[in-house]
Write a protein that holds these residues in place. Structure first.
Motif, PDB file in Angstrom:
ATOM      1  N   UNK A  47      -4.075 -10.077   0.163  1.00  0.00           N
ATOM      2  CA  UNK A  47      -3.849  -8.649  -0.104  1.00  0.00           C
ATOM      3  C   UNK A  47      -5.121  -7.866   0.261  1.00  0.00           C
ATOM      4  N   UNK A  48      -5.429  -7.887   1.529  1.00  0.00           N
ATOM      5  CA  UNK A  48      -6.591  -7.177   2.065  1.00  0.00           C
ATOM      6  C   UNK A  48      -6.109  -6.271   3.198  1.00  0.00           C
ATOM      7  N   UNK A  49      -6.928  -5.314   3.636  1.00  0.00           N
ATOM      8  CA  UNK A  49      -6.490  -4.408   4.701  1.00  0.00           C
ATOM      9  C   UNK A  49      -6.011  -5.110   5.964  1.00  0.00           C
ATOM     10  N   UNK A  50      -6.753  -6.142   6.416  1.00  0.00           N
ATOM     11  CA  UNK A  50      -6.377  -6.809   7.654  1.00  0.00           C
ATOM     12  C   UNK A  50      -4.977  -7.407   7.566  1.00  0.00           C
ATOM     13  N   UNK A  51      -4.681  -8.039   6.434  1.00  0.00           N
ATOM     14  CA  UNK A  51      -3.372  -8.676   6.289  1.00  0.00           C
ATOM     15  C   UNK A  51      -2.289  -7.662   5.928  1.00  0.00           C
ATOM     16  N   UNK A  52      -2.658  -6.557   5.351  1.00  0.00           N
ATOM     17  CA  UNK A  52      -1.692  -5.470   5.156  1.00  0.00           C
ATOM     18  C   UNK A  52      -1.207  -4.958   6.510  1.00  0.00           C
ATOM     19  N   UNK A  53      -2.133  -4.796   7.454  1.00  0.00           N
ATOM     20  CA  UNK A  53      -1.740  -4.363   8.792  1.00  0.00           C
ATOM     21  C   UNK A  53      -0.958  -5.459   9.510  1.00  0.00           C
ATOM     22  N   UNK A  54      -1.320  -6.718   9.272  1.00  0.00           N
ATOM     23  CA  UNK A  54      -0.585  -7.827   9.877  1.00  0.00           C
ATOM     24  C   UNK A  54       0.850  -7.875   9.363  1.00  0.00           C
ATOM     25  N   UNK A  55       1.033  -7.571   8.082  1.00  0.00           N
ATOM     26  CA  UNK A  55       2.381  -7.501   7.514  1.00  0.00           C
ATOM     27  C   UNK A  55       3.198  -6.406   8.198  1.00  0.00           C
ATOM     28  N   UNK A  56       2.590  -5.247   8.396  1.00  0.00           N
ATOM     29  CA  UNK A  56       3.279  -4.159   9.105  1.00  0.00           C
ATOM     30  C   UNK A  56       3.603  -4.561  10.536  1.00  0.00           C
ATOM     31  N   UNK A  57       2.691  -5.276  11.179  1.00  0.00           N
ATOM     32  CA  UNK A  57       2.931  -5.737  12.552  1.00  0.00           C
ATOM     33  C   UNK A  57       4.113  -6.691  12.607  1.00  0.00           C
ATOM     34  N   UNK A  58       4.217  -7.584  11.622  1.00  0.00           N
ATOM     35  CA  UNK A  58       5.343  -8.520  11.587  1.00  0.00           C
ATOM     36  C   UNK A  58       6.666  -7.778  11.385  1.00  0.00           C
ATOM     37  N   UNK A  59       6.668  -6.764  10.530  1.00  0.00           N
ATOM     38  CA  UNK A  59       7.875  -5.955  10.336  1.00  0.00           C
ATOM     39  C   UNK A  59       8.298  -5.278  11.635  1.00  0.00           C
ATOM     40  N   UNK A  60       7.339  -4.703  12.338  1.00  0.00           N
ATOM     41  CA  UNK A  60       7.643  -4.029  13.601  1.00  0.00           C
ATOM     42  C   UNK A  60       8.127  -5.014  14.652  1.00  0.00           C
ATOM     43  N   UNK A  61       7.547  -6.208  14.671  1.00  0.00           N
ATOM     44  CA  UNK A  61       7.975  -7.223  15.641  1.00  0.00           C
ATOM     45  C   UNK A  61       9.415  -7.645  15.404  1.00  0.00           C
ATOM     46  N   UNK A  62       9.788  -7.840  14.138  1.00  0.00           N
ATOM     47  CA  UNK A  62      11.176  -8.197  13.820  1.00  0.00           C
ATOM     48  C   UNK A  62      12.119  -7.087  14.276  1.00  0.00           C
ATOM     49  N   UNK A  82      11.757   2.511  21.209  1.00  0.00           N
ATOM     50  CA  UNK A  82      10.579   3.360  21.407  1.00  0.00           C
ATOM     51  C   UNK A  82       9.898   3.635  20.063  1.00  0.00           C
ATOM     52  N   UNK A  83      10.688   3.819  19.011  1.00  0.00           N
ATOM     53  CA  UNK A  83      10.135   4.033  17.673  1.00  0.00           C
ATOM     54  C   UNK A  83       9.289   2.845  17.242  1.00  0.00           C
ATOM     55  N   UNK A  84       9.859   1.639  17.328  1.00  0.00           N
ATOM     56  CA  UNK A  84       9.174   0.454  16.828  1.00  0.00           C
ATOM     57  C   UNK A  84       8.038   0.016  17.751  1.00  0.00           C
ATOM     58  N   UNK A  85       8.269   0.072  19.069  1.00  0.00           N
ATOM     59  CA  UNK A  85       7.211  -0.313  20.003  1.00  0.00           C
ATOM     60  C   UNK A  85       6.066   0.695  19.971  1.00  0.00           C
ATOM     61  N   UNK A  86       6.399   1.993  19.856  1.00  0.00           N
ATOM     62  CA  UNK A  86       5.354   3.006  19.756  1.00  0.00           C
ATOM     63  C   UNK A  86       4.542   2.844  18.488  1.00  0.00           C
ATOM     64  N   UNK A  87       5.232   2.597  17.362  1.00  0.00           N
ATOM     65  CA  UNK A  87       4.524   2.374  16.099  1.00  0.00           C
ATOM     66  C   UNK A  87       3.634   1.137  16.188  1.00  0.00           C
ATOM     67  N   UNK A  88       4.097   0.095  16.897  1.00  0.00           N
ATOM     68  CA  UNK A  88       3.279  -1.121  17.051  1.00  0.00           C
ATOM     69  C   UNK A  88       2.020  -0.832  17.870  1.00  0.00           C
ATOM     70  N   UNK A  89       2.169  -0.045  18.920  1.00  0.00           N
ATOM     71  CA  UNK A  89       1.012   0.323  19.742  1.00  0.00           C
ATOM     72  C   UNK A  89      -0.019   1.072  18.904  1.00  0.00           C
ATOM     73  N   UNK A  90       0.440   2.033  18.103  1.00  0.00           N
ATOM     74  CA  UNK A  90      -0.482   2.787  17.262  1.00  0.00           C
ATOM     75  C   UNK A  90      -1.079   1.902  16.169  1.00  0.00           C
ATOM     76  N   UNK A  91      -0.269   0.960  15.653  1.00  0.00           N
ATOM     77  CA  UNK A  91      -0.783   0.059  14.626  1.00  0.00           C
ATOM     78  C   UNK A  91      -1.857  -0.864  15.201  1.00  0.00           C
ATOM     79  N   UNK A  92      -1.701  -1.309  16.441  1.00  0.00           N
ATOM     80  CA  UNK A  92      -2.723  -2.126  17.076  1.00  0.00           C
ATOM     81  C   UNK A  92      -4.038  -1.355  17.202  1.00  0.00           C
ATOM     82  N   UNK A  93      -3.938  -0.039  17.411  1.00  0.00           N
ATOM     83  CA  UNK A  93      -5.137   0.796  17.436  1.00  0.00           C
ATOM     84  C   UNK A  93      -5.795   0.828  16.063  1.00  0.00           C
ATOM     85  N   UNK A  94      -4.988   0.960  15.028  1.00  0.00           N
ATOM     86  CA  UNK A  94      -5.503   0.957  13.661  1.00  0.00           C
ATOM     87  C   UNK A  94      -6.168  -0.388  13.345  1.00  0.00           C
ATOM     88  N   UNK A  95      -5.544  -1.483  13.801  1.00  0.00           N
ATOM     89  CA  UNK A  95      -6.107  -2.811  13.549  1.00  0.00           C
ATOM     90  C   UNK A  95      -7.439  -2.984  14.268  1.00  0.00           C
TER      91      UNK A  95
END
Length: 321
Positions: A54-69, A103-116
């Protein structure tokens, strides 16, 4: 000459003429899809169930997994159904929905990778300020900005794409409704219009990040962040510290390189550069490979995730002997 009002369905790309080969593609896609669901599901469960993650890095990884699914579930199921039933059809509304959600999910993933990338930059280059710069509230704001930017990006691109009149038939030369392939069916030259929409999307994300006092310019920011990260890592006196830093950064850099380079090529290449086989390979690389490979890359390079997944399996085996 057909127009957008007369098009009731689109015809997606057929992988083969023979139904037996279509079934082979169905089995291949099914294996990839189940592997992606299993891998990302394990990451979601591991991060959610283990307090050490339960740290920032893994919080973002959790969001990335949701977007990938979500990403892979937007494209592959329809492609599998078409291959299994030996058909190519997708309704106009279904195509529009596929464009929007992808486009919604792929765009959000691109922005999330920037955050990561920002998270890794602060953790390695400014460790003493990590708690104040990447706290729980900041993490929630940055993740929300990534999801929100993806949503607005999808509205913009869907409105731009489906407002164009279509006069070149209804055959989409791709296994899902991809914007560049739909634009080829339009009556006018829509390339510059799509490039303008992409540029606007980038500035939209920058604006949203500025509202949160964190302005960064997506891909350029990722590149600059990793330049600073590698400079800081190479100055570390401890070999163990360098190894740990690289083990958390290299997976992210691998995913960014694969996802961003192929997606940018697909959406920004001029219409004159076209080849059905090349377009197919590029689409598979940015739409199917990241969701399937992300769990493998992060699990292989991250000992904490591997330990959490192992404990999760042990718990499941003990609970259901």
């Amino acid at each position: 000459m057909p127009n957008s009002n007369s098009v009731r369905e689109f015809l997606l790309l057929a992988f083969a003429d023979m139904h037996e080969l279509q079934l082979l593609h169905f089995a291949l896609f099914l294996g990839i899809y189940l592997a992606a669901l299993l891998g990302n599901g394990l990451i979601l469960s591991a991060v959610a169930c283990h307090h050490r993650l339960h740290t920032p890095m893994y919080f973002f990884l959790l969001n990335l997994a949701l977007l990938d699914v979500g990403c892979i579930s937007t494209t592959l199921p329809k492609a599998m159904a078409n291959a299994f039933w030996d058909t190519r059809a997708i309704s106009y509304q279904g195509c529009a929905a596929q464009v929007f959600f992808f486009v919604f999910l792929a765009g959000a993933e691109y922005y999330l990778l920037t955050v990561m990338a920002y998270d890794r930059y602060v953790a390695i280059c400014k460790p003493l300020h990590y708690g104040s710069l990447v706290g729980s509230r900041a993490c929630a704001q940055m993740a929300a900005a990534a999801w929100g930017s993806g949503f607005l990006n999808a509205v913009l691109h869907m409105a731009t794409t489906f407002s164009l009149p279509l006069c070149h038939g209804n055959a989409v030369d791709q296994f899902f409704c991809e914007i560049p392939q739909i634009l080829k069916l339009s009556c006018s030259d829509a390339y510059l219009r799509e490039v303008g929409a992409l540029v606007f999307s980038i500035y939209l994300f920058i604006y949203l990040k500025q509202k949160n006092q964190r302005a960064f310019g997506s891909f350029v920011f990722i590149v600059l962040s990793y330049v600073q990260i590698f400079r800081a890592v190479l100055r570390m006196p401890s070999e163990q510290g360098r190894h740990k830093a690289f083990s958390t950064c290299l997976p992210h850099l691998t995913i960014v390189s694969l996802f961003v380079s192929t997606a940018m090529f697909a959406y920004l290449k001029p219409p004159s550069i076209t080849s059905p086989s090349l377009d197919l390979v590029v689409a598979l690389l940015y739409s199917v490979s990241p969701p399937a490979l992300n769990p493998l890359i992060y699990n292989m390079r991250n000992q904490e995730v591997k330990d959490a997944v192992r404990k999760l399996f042990q718990y499941m085996l003990l609970k259901h002997p």
